[in-house]
Design a protein around this motif. Sequence first.
Motif, PDB file in Angstrom:
ATOM      1  N   ILE A 126      46.806  26.840  28.695  1.00 27.32           N
ATOM      2  CA  ILE A 126      46.088  25.564  28.847  1.00 27.32           C
ATOM      3  C   ILE A 126      47.041  24.454  28.385  1.00 27.32           C
ATOM      4  O   ILE A 126      47.451  24.431  27.224  1.00 27.32           O
ATOM      5  CB  ILE A 126      44.784  25.563  28.027  1.00 27.32           C
ATOM      6  N   GLY A 186      46.872  26.334  17.943  1.00 27.04           N
ATOM      7  CA  GLY A 186      46.995  27.730  17.530  1.00 27.04           C
ATOM      8  C   GLY A 186      48.057  27.876  16.453  1.00 27.04           C
ATOM      9  O   GLY A 186      48.907  27.002  16.279  1.00 27.04           O
ATOM     10  N   GLY A 208      48.970  26.393  22.334  1.00 27.12           N
ATOM     11  CA  GLY A 208      50.155  26.678  21.528  1.00 27.12           C
ATOM     12  C   GLY A 208      51.368  25.940  22.072  1.00 27.12           C
ATOM     13  O   GLY A 208      51.838  24.961  21.490  1.00 27.12           O
ATOM     14  N   MET A 227      40.909  35.977  16.416  1.00 27.41           N
ATOM     15  CA  MET A 227      41.507  36.025  17.756  1.00 27.41           C
ATOM     16  C   MET A 227      41.215  37.380  18.389  1.00 27.41           C
ATOM     17  O   MET A 227      41.424  38.417  17.763  1.00 27.41           O
ATOM     18  CB  MET A 227      43.034  35.882  17.665  1.00 27.41           C
ATOM     19  N   GLN A 272      42.211  26.408  22.645  1.00 26.64           N
ATOM     20  CA  GLN A 272      43.317  26.510  21.687  1.00 26.64           C
ATOM     21  C   GLN A 272      44.621  26.465  22.474  1.00 26.64           C
ATOM     22  O   GLN A 272      44.799  27.219  23.431  1.00 26.64           O
ATOM     23  CB  GLN A 272      43.232  27.803  20.873  1.00 26.64           C
ATOM     24  N   PRO A 303      48.429  35.701  10.835  1.00 22.47           N
ATOM     25  CA  PRO A 303      48.617  36.894  11.675  1.00 22.47           C
ATOM     26  C   PRO A 303      48.937  38.088  10.771  1.00 22.47           C
ATOM     27  O   PRO A 303      49.915  38.050  10.026  1.00 22.47           O
ATOM     28  CB  PRO A 303      49.818  36.524  12.564  1.00 22.47           C
ATOM     29  N   LEU A 337      51.425  28.749  14.972  1.00 22.52           N
ATOM     30  CA  LEU A 337      52.711  28.710  15.676  1.00 22.52           C
ATOM     31  C   LEU A 337      53.800  29.201  14.733  1.00 22.52           C
ATOM     32  O   LEU A 337      54.266  28.449  13.869  1.00 22.52           O
ATOM     33  CB  LEU A 337      53.026  27.282  16.151  1.00 22.52           C
ATOM     34  N   GLY A 343      54.167  30.054  26.649  1.00 25.42           N
ATOM     35  CA  GLY A 343      53.100  30.514  27.533  1.00 25.42           C
ATOM     36  C   GLY A 343      53.360  30.124  28.981  1.00 25.42           C
ATOM     37  O   GLY A 343      54.201  29.264  29.272  1.00 25.42           O
TER      38      GLY A 343
HETATM   39  C1  FMN Z   1      55.692  29.089  19.422  1.00 16.49           C
HETATM   40  C2  FMN Z   1      54.476  29.954  19.320  1.00 16.49           C
HETATM   41  C3  FMN Z   1      54.248  30.661  18.151  1.00 16.49           C
HETATM   42  C4  FMN Z   1      53.052  31.391  17.990  1.00 16.49           C
HETATM   43  N1  FMN Z   1      52.797  31.992  16.796  1.00 16.49           N
HETATM   44  C5  FMN Z   1      51.566  32.494  16.547  1.00 16.49           C
HETATM   45  C6  FMN Z   1      51.211  32.936  15.242  1.00 16.49           C
HETATM   46  O1  FMN Z   1      52.002  32.876  14.302  1.00 16.49           O
HETATM   47  N2  FMN Z   1      49.951  33.398  15.063  1.00 16.49           N
HETATM   48  C7  FMN Z   1      49.028  33.470  16.084  1.00 16.49           C
HETATM   49  O2  FMN Z   1      47.893  33.885  15.858  1.00 16.49           O
HETATM   50  N3  FMN Z   1      49.348  33.066  17.336  1.00 16.49           N
HETATM   51  C8  FMN Z   1      50.582  32.561  17.573  1.00 16.49           C
HETATM   52  N4  FMN Z   1      50.884  32.086  18.826  1.00 16.49           N
HETATM   53  C9  FMN Z   1      49.801  31.987  19.834  1.00 16.49           C
HETATM   54  C10 FMN Z   1      49.130  30.596  19.756  1.00 16.49           C
HETATM   55  O3  FMN Z   1      48.437  30.417  18.560  1.00 16.49           O
HETATM   56  C11 FMN Z   1      48.155  30.331  20.927  1.00 16.49           C
HETATM   57  O4  FMN Z   1      47.046  31.175  20.884  1.00 16.49           O
HETATM   58  C12 FMN Z   1      48.863  30.493  22.253  1.00 16.49           C
HETATM   59  O5  FMN Z   1      50.097  29.826  22.197  1.00 16.49           O
HETATM   60  C13 FMN Z   1      48.041  29.919  23.396  1.00 16.49           C
HETATM   61  O6  FMN Z   1      48.749  30.014  24.595  1.00 16.49           O
HETATM   62  P1  FMN Z   1      49.687  28.839  25.174  1.00 16.49           P
HETATM   63  O7  FMN Z   1      50.977  28.925  24.426  1.00 16.49           O
HETATM   64  O8  FMN Z   1      49.851  29.215  26.594  1.00 16.49           O
HETATM   65  O9  FMN Z   1      48.973  27.553  24.946  1.00 16.49           O
HETATM   66  C14 FMN Z   1      52.107  31.442  19.042  1.00 16.49           C
HETATM   67  C15 FMN Z   1      52.397  30.783  20.253  1.00 16.49           C
HETATM   68  C16 FMN Z   1      53.556  30.048  20.399  1.00 16.49           C
HETATM   69  C17 FMN Z   1      53.813  29.320  21.694  1.00 16.49           C
END
Ligand code: FMN
Length: 323
Positions: free
Chosen positions: A176, A18, A196, A119, A194, A71, A20, A284
Amino acid sequence: MQNRVCELLNIRYPVIEGGLAYVGNGALAAAVSNGGGFGQVGVAGRSVDNFKEEVHIAAESTDKPFGVNLPLSEHSDITRYVEAILEVKDSIKAVSISAGNPKPLVPLFKQAGLKVMIMTASIKHSLKAQELGADLIVCEGFEAGGHNSPLEMTLFTILPQVTRAVTVPVVAAGAISNGQGVAAAFALGAEGVQLGTRFVATKECQAHDNYKQMLLAAKDDATVVLERSMGRVLRVLKNPFAEKIVEFEKSNPTVEELLPYIRGTNNRVAAIEGRVEEGWMNCGQGVGMINSIESATDVVKNLMQEAQDVIASLQRINPLFQP
Ligand SMILES: Cc1cc2nc3c(=O)[nH]c(=O)nc-3n(C[C@H](O)[C@H](O)[C@H](O)COP(=O)(O)O)c2cc1C
């Protein structure tokens, strides 16, 4: 073996990194793609030049497809980032759009030859994304790290409903971290996952080691939600800084009063500079299942192997599932 997500993104395993914010660097994206997944360089937390530089690093470090994440709420001058993505279009395969209305951008990116991933976190928004021409939907539950939908639906709730409602492939996101999560997501109708937080705790991620070590130490109750007082949801690691914000939000502050606490620089200070007591870090609820810092390439490969083992073991250990 290919499924629709693999075919669409031209990848071996339907495992997406994803976007980050701050920590989604080019080396990490390349490592994910080198493992057979789909890495992404994020625009969040980056200047336009730094974003293009990280895309360049990714392109130099892998010959496999990777993408970028946009985003829409992240930068006030989003047009400059859209232009930057179009500039690097020949290096990337897809763009994922989050946190805003993707309508004007979908045709633009598709005309540029890019696949578009949107998303979502509800049936309504998933149907809308499909109607707008999304090639793939990433359905994110409230367990996920970072900004989530204020609808606060868990992946277990929303994923099987979204996969029934749309015809485009759906990728699951939220908590996940291992093969069990992958197997569960597929059981609920997803055609990909996906991740993160799991990819933050990897060798290639540019996050500070203090942040990575906190992820390793974290257990099931290690996250809190910020920004509810302004109608938003931001899931972060529980630390004294984040808990101070939760307390402050109980006094119903105005957005102007809250901003000095939740601004992105407080994320950068902790996540990149490692001054973890001076800021907050996205995380997460699946963090409790992360026990090692590995190469992101290995994370992708191990995830798929573990998922296969889990699916096979369902029949082996539980007589109820015998054919
Ligand atoms: C450190 C971090 C930064 C994130 N930044 C973004 C981002 O800039 N854009 C976005 O669409 N999602 C962002 N997310 C969401 C992730 O893309 C992803 O969908 C999400 O982390 C999934 O859940 P998980 O962290 O439990 O695996 C971020 C998540 C984390 C943990």
